[in-house]
Scaffold this active site. Structure first.
Site, PDB file in Angstrom:
ATOM      1  N   ASN A  23     -21.563  25.319  28.854  1.00 47.20           N
ATOM      2  CA  ASN A  23     -20.288  25.414  28.133  1.00 47.20           C
ATOM      3  C   ASN A  23     -19.516  24.107  28.319  1.00 47.20           C
ATOM      4  OD1 ASN A  23     -18.533  25.614  30.601  1.00 47.20           O
ATOM      5  ND2 ASN A  23     -19.891  27.366  30.916  1.00 47.20           N
ATOM      6  N   LYS A  29     -42.131  23.054  28.008  1.00 46.70           N
ATOM      7  CA  LYS A  29     -41.176  22.950  26.908  1.00 46.70           C
ATOM      8  C   LYS A  29     -41.584  23.899  25.770  1.00 46.70           C
ATOM      9  CE  LYS A  29     -39.250  19.714  23.667  1.00 46.70           C
ATOM     10  NZ  LYS A  29     -39.520  18.543  22.887  1.00 46.70           N
ATOM     11  N   PRO A  67     -25.122  37.717  37.702  1.00 53.86           N
ATOM     12  CA  PRO A  67     -24.223  38.419  38.634  1.00 53.86           C
ATOM     13  C   PRO A  67     -22.814  37.865  38.464  1.00 53.86           C
ATOM     14  CG  PRO A  67     -25.587  36.808  39.806  1.00 53.86           C
ATOM     15  CD  PRO A  67     -26.085  36.852  38.391  1.00 53.86           C
TER      16      PRO A  67
HETATM   17  O1  C5P Z   1     -15.658  37.373  32.807  1.00 52.58           O
HETATM   18  P1  C5P Z   1     -15.218  35.964  32.669  1.00 52.58           P
HETATM   19  O2  C5P Z   1     -16.346  34.974  32.649  1.00 52.58           O
HETATM   20  O3  C5P Z   1     -14.262  35.706  31.559  1.00 52.58           O
HETATM   21  O4  C5P Z   1     -14.365  35.729  34.008  1.00 52.58           O
HETATM   22  C1  C5P Z   1     -13.853  34.511  34.384  1.00 52.58           C
HETATM   23  C2  C5P Z   1     -13.680  34.452  35.883  1.00 52.58           C
HETATM   24  O5  C5P Z   1     -14.791  35.035  36.537  1.00 52.58           O
HETATM   25  C3  C5P Z   1     -13.632  33.025  36.395  1.00 52.58           C
HETATM   26  O6  C5P Z   1     -12.864  33.015  37.572  1.00 52.58           O
HETATM   27  C4  C5P Z   1     -15.112  32.745  36.672  1.00 52.58           C
HETATM   28  O7  C5P Z   1     -15.250  31.704  37.627  1.00 52.58           O
HETATM   29  C5  C5P Z   1     -15.563  34.071  37.224  1.00 52.58           C
HETATM   30  N1  C5P Z   1     -16.974  34.416  36.927  1.00 52.58           N
HETATM   31  C6  C5P Z   1     -17.877  34.549  37.972  1.00 52.58           C
HETATM   32  N2  C5P Z   1     -19.175  34.920  37.728  1.00 52.58           N
HETATM   33  C7  C5P Z   1     -19.592  35.166  36.482  1.00 52.58           C
HETATM   34  C8  C5P Z   1     -18.686  35.045  35.400  1.00 52.58           C
HETATM   35  C9  C5P Z   1     -17.380  34.673  35.655  1.00 52.58           C
HETATM   36  O8  C5P Z   1     -17.487  34.317  39.118  1.00 52.58           O
HETATM   37  N3  C5P Z   1     -20.848  35.511  36.257  1.00 52.58           N
END
Ligand code: C5P
Length: 406
Positions: A212, A290, A308
């Site tokens: 991202n 690949k 997770p």
């Molecule tokens: O669910 P979402 O990705 O929008 O949540 C954002 C928050 O959750 C952020 O603090 C991100 O660092 C954390 N997060 C996480 N593990 C994931 C997804 C998001 O710790 N798999």
């Protein structure tokens, strides 16, 4: 964090004097106090009125101004300060400092100093490279002063090379660093803080991955401020556009699973901040080779599985293992408040900082952020403000929370 710190800022004459204005703003926002001194030539570039108004302290320049100062005014200015910063420092002022000249308020204050001095030179490249200037700078270092910069680049005069004043952020970082290493009343001293930052990368095959647009700037800014506040910082970072801060323990990770493992390895800690943009899913299988283009041009389809949730897993740890404060971030593109409140409940964290990352906000990769801060009871809007200010605001809040609960 510069709360209660007094900085005597000497501004000398040069086109870069306007950058001192940004430096004053940064020091003030970090809670520091600025007493400006302008040389006569500095007043040609920035007005004492502007500088004084921003600093919240009258800009001083006259050595003998009996209506405003007592005879020992210049000594008091120095005794009152915790640190002296000369920015920008012209070749002329550097020569004066190196040789002990004292013919105006600024040079007299330097000669009467009993505090550390940070000098940020700014001048034409030929003047900077000239032997006398190099000799003088060496003498300043021998006298115990700290030189920041200059930077290399195009100069106001059109020439190219070293001589540009360091960016205000760099000078500010040197100021924070000074207080960090010379202070014993730092608000987060003895606290261990974990922060995740940057973007995860979910591999598809040995050469491709899903990721991202997170730049890692917000996480890095928070980590810098945590460190300046005296915390022991565990910085767990995915891919980022900016280098990690100095003085923190760095764990570099790739995928969300790597980040999960690294976070649980680094625990326990007092505070955990989840600023990383973590991929919610990953490709179910990773090709050992690949992935080849199919002959008929048909695109492969991707099967995804859930990653997770690192934040949720840490927030759910039993008392004793759970950090005292678990802080999440939420990147939203619509209905920020509604979605973030729901996320706050779902994640089980103590605080959540939501930001609008929809296309027109420029949050991803930019230097500014607008935050809605959530706790159990309320929410409040922060900004728009720089990512560094978000860091200061958050770290101050953490410090007061830990103080109350101590
Ligand atoms: O669910 P979402 O990705 O929008 O949540 C954002 C928050 O959750 C952020 O603090 C991100 O660092 C954390 N997060 C996480 N593990 C994931 C997804 C998001 O710790 N798999």
């Amino acid at each position: 964090m510069l709360a209660g710190r007094k900085i005597l800022l000497i501004i000398t004459g040069g086109i870069a004097a306007f950058k001192a204005i940004d430096l004053i703003r940064m020091i003030k926002r970090a809670g520091g106090d600025v007493q400006p001194i302008l040389t006569a030539s500095a007043s040609e570039f920035v007005t004492p009125l502007t500088v004084g108004a921003l600093a919240g302290n009258q800009a001083q320049s006259a050595l003998f101004d009996l209506t405003r100062e007592s005879e020992i005014g210049h000594i008091e200015l120095v005794r009152d300060a915790d640190l002296i910063v000369v920015a920008p420092a012209t070749a002329n002022f550097i020569a004066k400092m190196a040789n002990g000249l004292a013919d105006d308020l600024a040079s007299t204050a330097i000669l009467a100093r009993d505090k550390h001095v940070i000098v940020a030179p700014a001048m034409n490249v030929k003047m900077y490279e000239a032997e006398p200037t190099q000799r003088n700078l060496k003498m300043l270092v021998e006298d115990g002063m700290q030189i920041v910069g200059p930077d290399e680049g195009e100069m106001a005069c059109g020439e190219f090379g070293p001589g540009r004043l360091s960016e205000p952020e760099t000078i500010f970082a040197a100021i924070e660093d000074y207080f960090h290493t010379h202070s014993n009343d730092l608000p987060l001293k003895g606290k261990r803080v974990l922060i995740t930052s940057g973007a995860t990368r979910e591999p598809l095959d040995p050469v491709r991955f899903l990721t991202n647009a997170s730049s890692g700037k917000q996480g890095t800014a928070i980590a810098k401020t945590l460190r300046a506040a005296g915390a022991e910082v565990e910085f767990v970072t995915g891919a980022a556009e900016v280098p990690p801060p100095d003085g923190v323990n760095i764990t570099e990770v790739g995928s969300a699973q790597d980040m999960y493992d690294a976070v649980h390895e680094v625990l326990p800690c007092d505070v955990a901040i989840f600023c990383a943009a973590v991929s919610d899913w990953r490709p179910k299988s990773v090709g050992a080779e690949k992935i080849k283009k199919k002959g008929d041009g048909e695109a492969p389809s991707l099967e995804m599985v859930l990653n997770p949730d690192i934040l949720k897993s840490v927030a759910a740890l039993p008392a004793g293992e759970r950090p005292e404060l678990v802080i999440g971030f939420a990147a939203e593109t619509e209905n920020v408040i509604e979605h973030a409140r729901a996320k706050f409940e779902r994640k089980g964290c103590d605080w959540l900082l939501a930001n609008d990352v929809s296309a027109n906000t420029g949050t991803f990769g930019g230097d500014n952020n607008s935050i809605v801060f959530f706790d159990e009871q309320t929410h409040q809007e922060w900004g728009p403000m720089s990512k560094s200010e978000v860091g200061h605001k958050l770290v101050s809040k953490i410090a007061s929370h830990l103080k109350i609960s101590d």
